[in-house]
Structures are given as C-alpha cells and as structure tokens.
Design an enzyme around this catalytic site. Structure first.
Site, PDB file in Angstrom:
ATOM      1  N   LEU A 141      35.087  22.045  25.613  1.00  0.00           N
ATOM      2  CA  LEU A 141      35.825  22.323  26.855  1.00  0.00           C
ATOM      3  C   LEU A 141      37.308  22.521  26.562  1.00  0.00           C
ATOM      4  O   LEU A 141      38.127  22.583  27.466  1.00  0.00           O
ATOM      5  CB  LEU A 141      35.613  21.194  27.870  1.00  0.00           C
ATOM      6  CG  LEU A 141      34.138  20.969  28.265  1.00  0.00           C
ATOM      7  CD1 LEU A 141      34.020  19.848  29.295  1.00  0.00           C
ATOM      8  CD2 LEU A 141      33.510  22.251  28.803  1.00  0.00           C
ATOM      9  N   ASP A 188      40.887  30.389  24.417  1.00  0.00           N
ATOM     10  CA  ASP A 188      41.127  29.024  24.899  1.00  0.00           C
ATOM     11  C   ASP A 188      42.546  28.861  25.433  1.00  0.00           C
ATOM     12  O   ASP A 188      42.763  28.362  26.533  1.00  0.00           O
ATOM     13  CB  ASP A 188      40.898  28.007  23.770  1.00  0.00           C
ATOM     14  CG  ASP A 188      39.453  27.959  23.332  1.00  0.00           C
ATOM     15  OD1 ASP A 188      38.619  28.624  23.958  1.00  0.00           O
ATOM     16  OD2 ASP A 188      39.169  27.249  22.340  1.00  0.00           O
ATOM     17  N   TYR A 240      28.982  30.294  12.439  1.00  0.00           N
ATOM     18  CA  TYR A 240      29.996  31.104  13.113  1.00  0.00           C
ATOM     19  C   TYR A 240      30.520  32.167  12.147  1.00  0.00           C
ATOM     20  O   TYR A 240      30.594  33.356  12.481  1.00  0.00           O
ATOM     21  CB  TYR A 240      31.140  30.202  13.594  1.00  0.00           C
ATOM     22  CG  TYR A 240      32.310  30.927  14.203  1.00  0.00           C
ATOM     23  CD1 TYR A 240      32.322  31.242  15.556  1.00  0.00           C
ATOM     24  CD2 TYR A 240      33.417  31.293  13.429  1.00  0.00           C
ATOM     25  CE1 TYR A 240      33.398  31.909  16.123  1.00  0.00           C
ATOM     26  CE2 TYR A 240      34.486  31.951  13.985  1.00  0.00           C
ATOM     27  CZ  TYR A 240      34.485  32.258  15.329  1.00  0.00           C
ATOM     28  OH  TYR A 240      35.555  32.916  15.871  1.00  0.00           O
TER      29      TYR A 240
HETATM   30  P1  ADP Z   1      37.581  20.933  21.798  1.00  0.00           P
HETATM   31  O1  ADP Z   1      38.812  21.776  21.873  1.00  0.00           O
HETATM   32  O2  ADP Z   1      36.333  21.691  22.070  1.00  0.00           O
HETATM   33  O3  ADP Z   1      37.666  19.713  22.652  1.00  0.00           O
HETATM   34  P2  ADP Z   1      38.427  20.676  19.083  1.00  0.00           P
HETATM   35  O4  ADP Z   1      37.764  20.143  17.877  1.00  0.00           O
HETATM   36  O5  ADP Z   1      38.916  22.071  19.066  1.00  0.00           O
HETATM   37  O6  ADP Z   1      37.440  20.422  20.308  1.00  0.00           O
HETATM   38  O7  ADP Z   1      39.681  19.765  19.426  1.00  0.00           O
HETATM   39  C1  ADP Z   1      39.554  18.368  19.509  1.00  0.00           C
HETATM   40  C2  ADP Z   1      40.710  17.696  18.786  1.00  0.00           C
HETATM   41  O8  ADP Z   1      41.942  17.946  19.511  1.00  0.00           O
HETATM   42  C3  ADP Z   1      40.584  16.206  18.753  1.00  0.00           C
HETATM   43  O9  ADP Z   1      39.798  15.789  17.656  1.00  0.00           O
HETATM   44  C4  ADP Z   1      42.032  15.768  18.611  1.00  0.00           C
HETATM   45  O10 ADP Z   1      42.470  15.918  17.269  1.00  0.00           O
HETATM   46  C5  ADP Z   1      42.776  16.800  19.441  1.00  0.00           C
HETATM   47  N1  ADP Z   1      42.973  16.328  20.829  1.00  0.00           N
HETATM   48  C6  ADP Z   1      42.517  16.887  21.951  1.00  0.00           C
HETATM   49  N2  ADP Z   1      42.900  16.182  23.044  1.00  0.00           N
HETATM   50  C7  ADP Z   1      43.612  15.136  22.587  1.00  0.00           C
HETATM   51  C8  ADP Z   1      44.280  14.019  23.206  1.00  0.00           C
HETATM   52  N3  ADP Z   1      44.260  13.842  24.517  1.00  0.00           N
HETATM   53  N4  ADP Z   1      44.926  13.147  22.406  1.00  0.00           N
HETATM   54  C9  ADP Z   1      44.958  13.319  21.074  1.00  0.00           C
HETATM   55  N5  ADP Z   1      44.339  14.335  20.447  1.00  0.00           N
HETATM   56  C10 ADP Z   1      43.666  15.244  21.174  1.00  0.00           C
HETATM   57 MG    MG Z   2      39.253  23.393  20.631  1.00  0.00          MG
END
Ligand code: ADP
Ligand code: MG
Length: 402
Positions: A141, A188, A240
């Site tokens: 998401l 995104d 991918y």
């Molecule tokens: P998605 O974007 O689908 O949620 P991703 O792997 O691209 O998954 O991104 C997730 C990563 O982004 C987390 O592992 C973290 O490193 C970072 N992240 C996202 N939101 C937060 C948050 N609120 N606080 C800290 N890190 C975050």
């Molecule tokens: Mg992401």
C-alpha cells in the site's frame, strides 16, 4: 474509513488519531512543539498492473490511511528522525546524506529525501521529525512513498521552497531508487502526492502527465474493499525482474520502444510475430491491461462506476493466466469476494502477495470480507486483514493545532 467487521483493519489499530500520535511523539521526543504536521496517504492501484515500466497507464487512488510527520526546522544541517516503529531515533548530517546508502534501514528513506532535494539544488534546512503511520509497512500500500512524500512536503514547506507539485514525485522516487536502492516506478510517489479525494489518478507513465478522473464510489453506493493477502512475497524480486526483461525483449522483437506502443487492435498481429507461448502471454497481458485502464477511465468519465467490475476481474485473470504473478492466497481472496457478490476483484500491486481489491456495494462490504476470511480459514491461510476505502486526498499540510 471504516474497517470491515471481520479481521483487524489493514492498518495498525488506530487507537488514537495518527496526527495526534505524531504530535505526541514529537513533543515527548524533542520536548517542544512541532512547527507543523504533514500527512501523506497510502495508495492502491485500481487497475493497470505491470504497465508502468512498459510506458503505459495506471490508475491509482489514495487511501484514507495516512503517514503523518510532525516537524520543526533546526539551525544546523542535521536531521533527527523518530518513528513509532523504532525505539531509537535516527540521526544524520550532510556527510551521511551526501553518500547514497550510508543511512540504512528506515532512516534511509528520510535521508534519501534530503539527498534528492540537495542533489536537485535545493537548500534543505536541518530538522527534527517524528513519524506516525496507519499505512501497514510492506503490504503493497506504499508506506515507503507515503513516508517520502510526507517528509519531502514537510521539508519543502519548512524551507519555503518553490517546488511545484508535479516535480515532487520524481524527487521522492529518486530518494527510493538512488538512495535506498529500491527500484520502483513513478506510480507510488505520483499517487500519494498528486491524488485527490473522490478521484483516481490517470497517470501516463511515459510522460508523467496526469488527469484526475472522478471516482465517486460513495454516490454510487459502492466502496473498495482492500484485503491484505498476508501471503509472503515469494521470489518477488527475481520474478519482477524476469517479467520486466521479457517485456523489453518482446518490445525489441516487435520493433517498438515499449509494449505501450502495441495498440490493442494490433494485438493478434503482434502475437503472430512472437517466438513462443510464454512471450505471447506476457505481451497479451500488458497490451490488454493497458486497454483495460483506458476502458475503466472511459466508464468512470461516463459515471458508470459499477460497470468497471468486470474489467477488474479480467485484469486478475490476465495476471493469473498470462502474466503468472498471482499466488493461491490472492486467487482465493478474489474468488471468494466474487462468489460473495463483489462486482469485480483483482490483485493489486506487483504480485506474489500483497493486496486484493474488490468493488463492493457498501452494504455488502462486511459480508464480502467475512466470505474471504472463511475461504482463507478453509485453505489454512492466516486471517486476512481488510479495510473499506473511498478515494482520499494526496499529501497535505494539516491545519495547525492550538
Ligand atoms: P510498501 O511501500 O509496500 O509498504 P516497502 O518495502 O516499499 O513496502 O516500504 C516499507 C519500508 O518503508 C519499511 O520497511 C520502512 O523501512 C519504511 N517505512 C515506511 N513507513 C514507515 C514509517 N512509518 N516509519 C518508519 N519507516 C517506514
Ligand atoms: Mg514501497
């Protein structure tokens, strides 16, 4: 946003408002009031999967789940970041920022934004930041883009920079691609920054032009049920890369810059010029999926919202049979949602897990969620999490508190 009855919401339980949590974290972490608060949403892609890197079309919309950053400038070029997900703050200065990859882990997304702004020639103030989020991490998401967008907008506003909204997604994407080292397309960041409430964002990935398409689910008595499949991402990176390579090879064989340049009307002719069944199926997915985005946009423009259902379901079949990127969990969720009366359903995101979305009559949302949960239990899958969503706004500065 109303979490569906069965299963916890896809987000961390919102025991308190996410903006209040960010503010409280800022106050307790830094012992002062923040100068402001900025919110960026998660997103789902309504339709248009694996079309982005084929220079094609996507149609995301913003979710009511948000990441909020509370922030204040500081006089030196130093950044301190706190997040609910970590016990310890992350600290960095220009030496760490100016070497991509140096700040690792979640702090890298924040350092990457500072880096991208500085690299583009903007003077970025040092800052203290505190982050809270209702966007689940790693569920597809786009919590990463929400984090980048909230931080980027906060820094832009704190510095009083003149940075048009249309240029911001590129910078946030550079933070993720070049600083963090995660290859993502432009969807995104475009979605979380540019989406509008009640609209989907029709994005042409070739030239990044956007159009806001009315997507008034509420008026139609409809909602989108988002189901986190909870499937582990099996080999997602390698798969991918191989899909992407197959598309590039096929475009070269067909003599076009990208598969976007194969019109749906020419599909049969194009398929006849490809050497093997697998390549033909990959191309058929991309070409028909691009057309489904255009058809969805046309229906939404005409206010015929319920009629997009079959296009969503056709998109899923194409991902399952031609592009081969679904897994049993998402197929189960789609089948159960349709059997329970959803007007359409599909996996959303790159595949091999992630989320499923279903177009449902608002009154039926809970029943569809319950049916998916039952089907999951029968297959021995973990209980899926669900969320009922309407299209929400993109990144905003929140009104300030007393
Ligand atoms: P998605 O974007 O689908 O949620 P991703 O792997 O691209 O998954 O991104 C997730 C990563 O982004 C987390 O592992 C973290 O490193 C970072 N992240 C996202 N939101 C937060 C948050 N609120 N606080 C800290 N890190 C975050
Ligand atoms: Mg992401």
């Amino acid at each position: 946003m109303t979490p569906a009855a069965d299963g916890p919401a896809a987000a961390a339980p919102a025991t308190t408002d996410v903006a209040d949590r960010a503010t409280a974290a800022f106050r307790s972490g830094y012992d002062e009031q923040p100068a402001g608060r900025w919110a960026a949403p998660g997103r789902v892609n309504l339709i248009g999967e694996h079309t982005d890197y084929n220079d094609g079309f996507v149609l995301p919309f913003a979710l009511p789940l948000r990441t909020v950053v509370a922030a204040s400038p500081r006089p030196d070029e130093h950044w301190t970041v706190r997040s609910e997900i970590a016990d310890q703050p992350v600290d960095f200065g220009t030496a760490e920022v100016d070497t991509p990859g140096r700040v690792t882990g979640w702090g890298g997304y924040v350092a990457g934004v500072v880096w991208a702004l500085r690299e583009a020639g903007y003077a970025v103030p040092g800052a203290r930041l505190a982050i809270a989020s209702d966007v689940p991490l790693g569920s597809g998401l786009s919590s990463s883009a929400a984090l980048e967008a909230a931080v980027l907008t906060a820094l832009v506003d704190l510095a009083g920079l003149d940075l048009p909204t249309g240029r911001r997604p590129r910078l946030a994407q550079r933070a993720e691609n070049a600083y963090v080292g995660a290859p993502t397309g432009i969807m995104d960041q475009s979605a979380v920054i540019r989406c509008r409430a009640g609209h989907a964002l029709f994005l042409d990935c070739r030239d990044e032009s956007v159009e806001h398409i009315p997507f008034d689910l509420d008026a139609a008595g409809l909602a989108i049920l988002v189901i986190d499949s909870r499937a582990p991402h099996r080999h997602a990176d390698g798969e991918y890369a191989s899909r992407r390579a197959a598309c590039e090879r096929a475009a070269a064989l067909l003599g076009v810059p990208a598969l976007r340049d194969v019109p749906a009307a020419d599909l049969d002719d194009a398929l006849g010029r490809l050497p093997d069944d697998e390549t033909r199926r990959r191309v058929r997915h991309v070409v028909t999926e691009n057309q489904r985005v255009l058809d969805t946009v046309a229906l939404l423009r005409a206010g015929r919202v319920p009629e997009i259902g079959p296009l969503l379901t056709a998109s899923h079949a194409s991902m399952r049979d031609d592009f081969e990127i679904t897994v049993p969990e998402v197929d189960t969720a789609v089948e159960a949602a349709l059997a329970a009366g959803a007007l359409g359903a599909r996996m959303t995101g790159g595949g091999f897990g992630g989320c499923v979305l279903a177009l449902v009559e608002t009154d039926h949302s809970e029943a569809v969620a319950a049916a998916v949960t039952t089907a999951y239990a029968e297959r021995g899958f973990p209980t899926p999490t669900t969320l009922t969503a309407l299209p929400a706004p993109g990144t905003t500065r929140l009104p300030w508190l007393p």
